[in-house]
Design an enzyme around this catalytic site. Structure first.
Site, mmCIF file in Angstrom:
data_model
loop_
_atom_site.group_PDB
_atom_site.id
_atom_site.type_symbol
_atom_site.label_atom_id
_atom_site.label_comp_id
_atom_site.label_asym_id
_atom_site.label_seq_id
_atom_site.Cartn_x
_atom_site.Cartn_y
_atom_site.Cartn_z
ATOM 1 N N ARG A 76 -11.349 -4.153 19.297
ATOM 2 C CA ARG A 76 -10.572 -4.690 20.413
ATOM 3 C C ARG A 76 -10.194 -3.574 21.393
ATOM 4 O O ARG A 76 -10.382 -3.702 22.608
ATOM 5 C CB ARG A 76 -9.306 -5.376 19.879
ATOM 6 C CG ARG A 76 -8.325 -5.832 20.963
ATOM 7 C CD ARG A 76 -7.013 -6.296 20.339
ATOM 8 N NE ARG A 76 -6.357 -5.235 19.587
ATOM 9 C CZ ARG A 76 -5.578 -4.303 20.120
ATOM 10 N NH1 ARG A 76 -5.356 -4.282 21.432
ATOM 11 N NH2 ARG A 76 -5.006 -3.385 19.365
ATOM 12 N N ARG A 77 -9.651 -2.474 20.857
ATOM 13 C CA ARG A 77 -9.258 -1.362 21.722
ATOM 14 C C ARG A 77 -10.481 -0.733 22.384
ATOM 15 O O ARG A 77 -10.452 -0.388 23.569
ATOM 16 C CB ARG A 77 -8.493 -0.321 20.910
ATOM 17 C CG ARG A 77 -7.118 -0.784 20.461
ATOM 18 C CD ARG A 77 -6.504 0.145 19.441
ATOM 19 N NE ARG A 77 -5.177 -0.297 19.021
ATOM 20 C CZ ARG A 77 -4.617 0.002 17.872
ATOM 21 N NH1 ARG A 77 -5.277 0.748 16.988
ATOM 22 N NH2 ARG A 77 -3.414 -0.437 17.564
ATOM 23 N N ARG A 115 -10.372 7.073 11.728
ATOM 24 C CA ARG A 115 -9.868 6.431 10.517
ATOM 25 C C ARG A 115 -8.847 7.339 9.847
ATOM 26 O O ARG A 115 -8.694 8.496 10.196
ATOM 27 C CB ARG A 115 -11.013 6.143 9.543
ATOM 28 C CG ARG A 115 -11.979 5.052 9.996
ATOM 29 C CD ARG A 115 -11.346 3.664 9.960
ATOM 30 N NE ARG A 115 -10.677 3.396 8.704
ATOM 31 C CZ ARG A 115 -11.295 3.040 7.574
ATOM 32 N NH1 ARG A 115 -12.603 2.948 7.550
ATOM 33 N NH2 ARG A 115 -10.607 2.794 6.478
ATOM 34 N N GLY A 116 -8.194 6.780 8.827
ATOM 35 C CA GLY A 116 -7.189 7.535 8.098
ATOM 36 C C GLY A 116 -5.801 6.973 8.337
ATOM 37 O O GLY A 116 -5.594 6.113 9.197
ATOM 38 N N ASN A 117 -4.823 7.456 7.575
ATOM 39 C CA ASN A 117 -3.451 7.011 7.802
ATOM 40 C C ASN A 117 -2.916 7.629 9.093
ATOM 41 O O ASN A 117 -3.589 8.418 9.749
ATOM 42 C CB ASN A 117 -2.557 7.343 6.597
ATOM 43 C CG ASN A 117 -2.491 8.834 6.308
ATOM 44 O OD1 ASN A 117 -2.475 9.658 7.219
ATOM 45 N ND2 ASN A 117 -2.438 9.194 5.030
ATOM 46 N N ASP A 133 -3.101 -7.395 10.320
ATOM 47 C CA ASP A 133 -4.141 -7.118 9.331
ATOM 48 C C ASP A 133 -4.443 -8.322 8.443
ATOM 49 O O ASP A 133 -5.406 -8.296 7.677
ATOM 50 C CB ASP A 133 -3.727 -5.950 8.427
ATOM 51 C CG ASP A 133 -3.638 -4.629 9.169
ATOM 52 O OD1 ASP A 133 -4.298 -4.488 10.212
ATOM 53 O OD2 ASP A 133 -2.894 -3.744 8.703
ATOM 54 N N ARG A 154 -4.617 10.621 11.385
ATOM 55 C CA ARG A 154 -5.140 10.342 12.733
ATOM 56 C C ARG A 154 -4.479 11.225 13.790
ATOM 57 O O ARG A 154 -5.127 11.681 14.721
ATOM 58 C CB ARG A 154 -4.966 8.853 13.057
ATOM 59 C CG ARG A 154 -5.978 7.972 12.342
ATOM 60 C CD ARG A 154 -5.796 6.510 12.691
ATOM 61 N NE ARG A 154 -4.680 5.918 11.970
ATOM 62 C CZ ARG A 154 -3.921 4.923 12.452
ATOM 63 N NH1 ARG A 154 -4.116 4.454 13.666
ATOM 64 N NH2 ARG A 154 -2.955 4.421 11.727
ATOM 65 N N ARG A 178 0.856 -1.171 0.000
ATOM 66 C CA ARG A 178 0.000 0.000 0.000
ATOM 67 C C ARG A 178 0.900 1.231 0.000
ATOM 68 O O ARG A 178 2.097 1.141 0.271
ATOM 69 C CB ARG A 178 -0.898 -0.019 1.242
ATOM 70 C CG ARG A 178 -1.874 -1.182 1.274
ATOM 71 C CD ARG A 178 -2.375 -1.463 2.684
ATOM 72 N NE ARG A 178 -2.901 -0.247 3.296
ATOM 73 C CZ ARG A 178 -2.845 0.023 4.600
ATOM 74 N NH1 ARG A 178 -2.260 -0.822 5.428
ATOM 75 N NH2 ARG A 178 -3.367 1.130 5.084
ATOM 76 N N SER A 183 0.602 4.025 1.927
ATOM 77 C CA SER A 183 0.673 4.829 3.144
ATOM 78 C C SER A 183 2.123 4.907 3.615
ATOM 79 O O SER A 183 2.956 4.063 3.265
ATOM 80 C CB SER A 183 -0.197 4.227 4.249
ATOM 81 O OG SER A 183 0.391 3.044 4.761
ATOM 82 N N THR A 243 -10.825 5.574 18.411
ATOM 83 C CA THR A 243 -10.187 4.398 17.818
ATOM 84 C C THR A 243 -11.175 3.760 16.857
ATOM 85 O O THR A 243 -12.390 3.875 17.045
ATOM 86 C CB THR A 243 -9.758 3.360 18.874
ATOM 87 O OG1 THR A 243 -9.187 2.222 18.198
ATOM 88 C CG2 THR A 243 -10.932 2.885 19.708
#
Length: 306
Positions: free
Chosen positions: A129-130, A147-149, A81, A153, A10, A12, A125
């Site tokens: 899980r978090r 969300r976002g890179n 992921d 964030r 990707r 990012s 978040t």
């Protein structure tokens, strides 16, 4: 015959850092390589919470397709992921040495609210899980979507009316963006394989497999296998609050795991010590023990909620 290994990634900042890490390691071993950039649905849809997208492999699917279409030779992923069952025709080629597995809170300002578990605060978040672990510890807090890179964030933490946001320590540390005021959440169990990088290739590409497998770290590979086997046995994906951590101490694997309800009100935990020569079935056995110790009730509740 030598060939240039095409590394799918990707675009990012973090993904590129990880791909370049693999590129450098391959070149250190005498292999030529180049990066090939591919966008995922998780990169283009930056508004929908990941748990609402509900697709396992949201960040890995397009790279799997590129591999199977012979557009790239290997793909580099944050291991947490990656679905526990790889796409047909693909194989795990290597796991790099694990960085920090911990989660951190990046606060907007001061952090005195962390000292009182019944305080009021707003935390961000996109991880179920978090979210579940946070609400289990801080039941009066509000958790909003993030969300976002990484850069996006971090900017949102500054701009939004939040007290802070939760990040993976490894992600920020790898690209030198961990803020000085970040708080390590030692009490929070990580996602299975958090902090590890996985390299995947086609099963029939022996050249790319052999080149990549030279980078494999056996200790990280063993520990992440137990964690991912545990996750697979619980049929957990990115929409299920499942945590796992396996650490090798001598000839023993020390394992900690849990599953929580989506609202964090229910929690089942397990701690086990495993002999290193008995890890093959350990993840599944531990998962079954957790299910028999209140875990099944929580898992059924999550499925019914969906």
């Amino acid at each position: 015959m030598n060939k240039v290994i095409r590394i799918g990634t990707r675009d990012s900042q973090l993904a590129v850092w990880q791909a370049n890490q693999v590129k450098q390691l391959l070149e250190n071993n005498g292999y030529q390589s180049e990066l090939v950039f591919v966008k995922s649905e998780g990169d283009t849809d930056l508004k929908t919470p990941l748990y609402e997208i509900g697709v396992q492999g949201i960040f890995t699917k397009v790279l799997d397709i590129a591999l199977l279409n012979n557009e790239v030779d290997i793909a580099v992923h944050s291991m947490k992921d990656v679905p526990t069952i790889l796409a047909e025709g693909l194989i795990q080629a290597a796991v790099l040495p694990r960085a920090s597995y911990k989660d951190i809170l990046v606060p907007k300002n001061e952090v005195s609210f962390l000292d009182d578990t019944y305080s009021n605060a707003v935390i961000a978040t996109s991880s179920t899980r978090r979210r579940a672990q946070w609400l289990n510890r801080y039941p009066n807090h509000t958790v909003e979507n993030l969300r976002g890179n990484v850069n996006t964030r971090l900017r949102k933490v500054r701009d939004e009316n939040w007290h802070g946001a939760i990040f993976a320590a490894a992600g920020l540390e790898r690209i030198n963006l961990r803020p000085e005021n970040a708080v390590t959440l030692d009490w929070m169990l990580p996602a299975p394989a958090q902090g590890a990088i996985m390299v995947v290739c086609r099963k029939d590409d022996t050249y790319s497999f052999e080149a990549s497998h030279r980078l494999n770290d056996e200790q990280t590979s063993i520990c992440t296998k137990v964690e991912r086997d545990f996750l697979r046995a619980l049929l957990g994906g990115c929409t299920t609050p499942i945590s796992a951590l396996a650490e090798r101490i001598g000839d023993t694997i020390v394992f900690k795991g849990n599953i929580l309800s989506l609202d964090g009100k229910k929690k089942a935990t397990i701690n086990k010590n495993i002999e290193i020569n008995k890890i093959e079935a350990a993840g599944k056995e531990i998962a079954n023990e957790l299910l028999n110790n209140n875990g099944q009730e929580i898992l059924d509740g999550i499925r019914n909620a969906k």
